[in-house]
Design an enzyme around this catalytic site. Structure first.
Site, short mmCIF file in Angstrom:
data_model
loop_
_atom_site.label_atom_id
_atom_site.label_comp_id
_atom_site.label_asym_id
_atom_site.label_seq_id
_atom_site.Cartn_x
_atom_site.Cartn_y
_atom_site.Cartn_z
N ASN A 36 0.76 -1.33 -0.06
CA ASN A 36 0.02 -0.04 0.14
C ASN A 36 1.07 1.42 -0.16
OD1 ASN A 36 -2.29 1.62 0.37
ND2 ASN A 36 -1.84 1.78 2.41
N HIS B 67 0.87 4.97 1.35
CA HIS B 67 0.13 5.93 2.25
C HIS B 67 0.91 7.27 2.32
CE1 HIS B 67 -2.21 6.73 5.61
NE2 HIS B 67 -1.20 7.33 6.39
#
Ligand code: GRF
Length: 214
Positions: free
Chosen positions: A106, A108
């Protein structure tokens, strides 16, 4: 290395991955772009590129567990080596985590472990930090809690609001995410419960000092 990229929004990170693949600086291919929203602009980009797309909407499923399962099965059908959350605005559930152990990353927009969850740049502005940035990390069952793979720092300027800071952070997301994917493909980052790193790090001491000019 085959990627499944999960998106909910504009898809600037997806575009950055695609650009790096085209420039041969990211040794990967995009097998699937999947979204929880049919309105995600990222899907348009994927279709125009001829990449397979899928929309798996929560509202088309009886409950959260059914959606989790449907998403996991759709992504698994594309047989990706790595699942990339690139602006995917939902927490992925146990079925997809179980199918891709240590294989989901991911991006972020904050320097984790500070400011997890939504609105990382707004949280950074509210706290008054002077350095912000972005993190690429492995996804686990928590919210932005998995092992950190790479980070880039940017200054917070006195005139910044959350929007301006996010825009500056995104410039670095677009470099960091394709770079991490390539590092995984080349074996310079080895994923696991405790990822290992064999890449050389370039540290620019002058650029790292963020201070008033006088
Ligand atoms: C990025 O800032 C990413 O860090 C966050 O959501 C945003 C997605 O932007 N998770 P985009 O859709 O890639 O333009």
């Amino acid at each position: 290395m085959k990627l499944a990229v999960l998106v909910s929004g504009a898809g600037s990170n997806l575009r950055a991955i695609a650009a790096a693949i085209d420039a041969k600086t990211c040794a990967a291919s995009i097998a699937l772009v999947a979204s929880d929203k049919d309105s995600a602009a990222a899907l348009e980009f994927a279709r125009a590129r001829g990449v397979e797309t899928a929309v798996v909407r929560p509202k088309d499923h009886a409950d959260r567990a059914a959606w989790d399962l449907a998403l996991a099965e759709r992504v698994a059908a594309a047989t990706p080596d790595l699942v990339v959350l690139a602006g995917f605005m939902r927490i992925v559930g146990a079925p997809i985590l179980a199918r891709f152990p240590y294989r989901i990353v991911n991006v972020h927009p904050a320097l984790l472990p500070s400011f997890p969850g939504t609105d990382g740049p707004a949280q950074a502005i509210a706290k008054g930090v002077r350095i912000a940035g972005c993190t690429v990390h492995l996804v686990d069952a928590g919210v932005d809690t998995g092992p950190i793979l790479a980070q880039a720092a940017v200054p917070v300027l006195p005139t910044d609001d959350a929007h301006a800071l996010h825009a500056r952070i995104q410039v670095y997301e677009h470099r960091l995410l394709p770079w991490v994917i390539d590092a995984i493909a080349r074996g310079a980052i080895v994923l696991g419960e405790k990822p290992t790193f064999t890449y050389d790090t370039h540290f620019d001491a002058a650029a790292a000092l963020v201070s008033p000019t006088r």
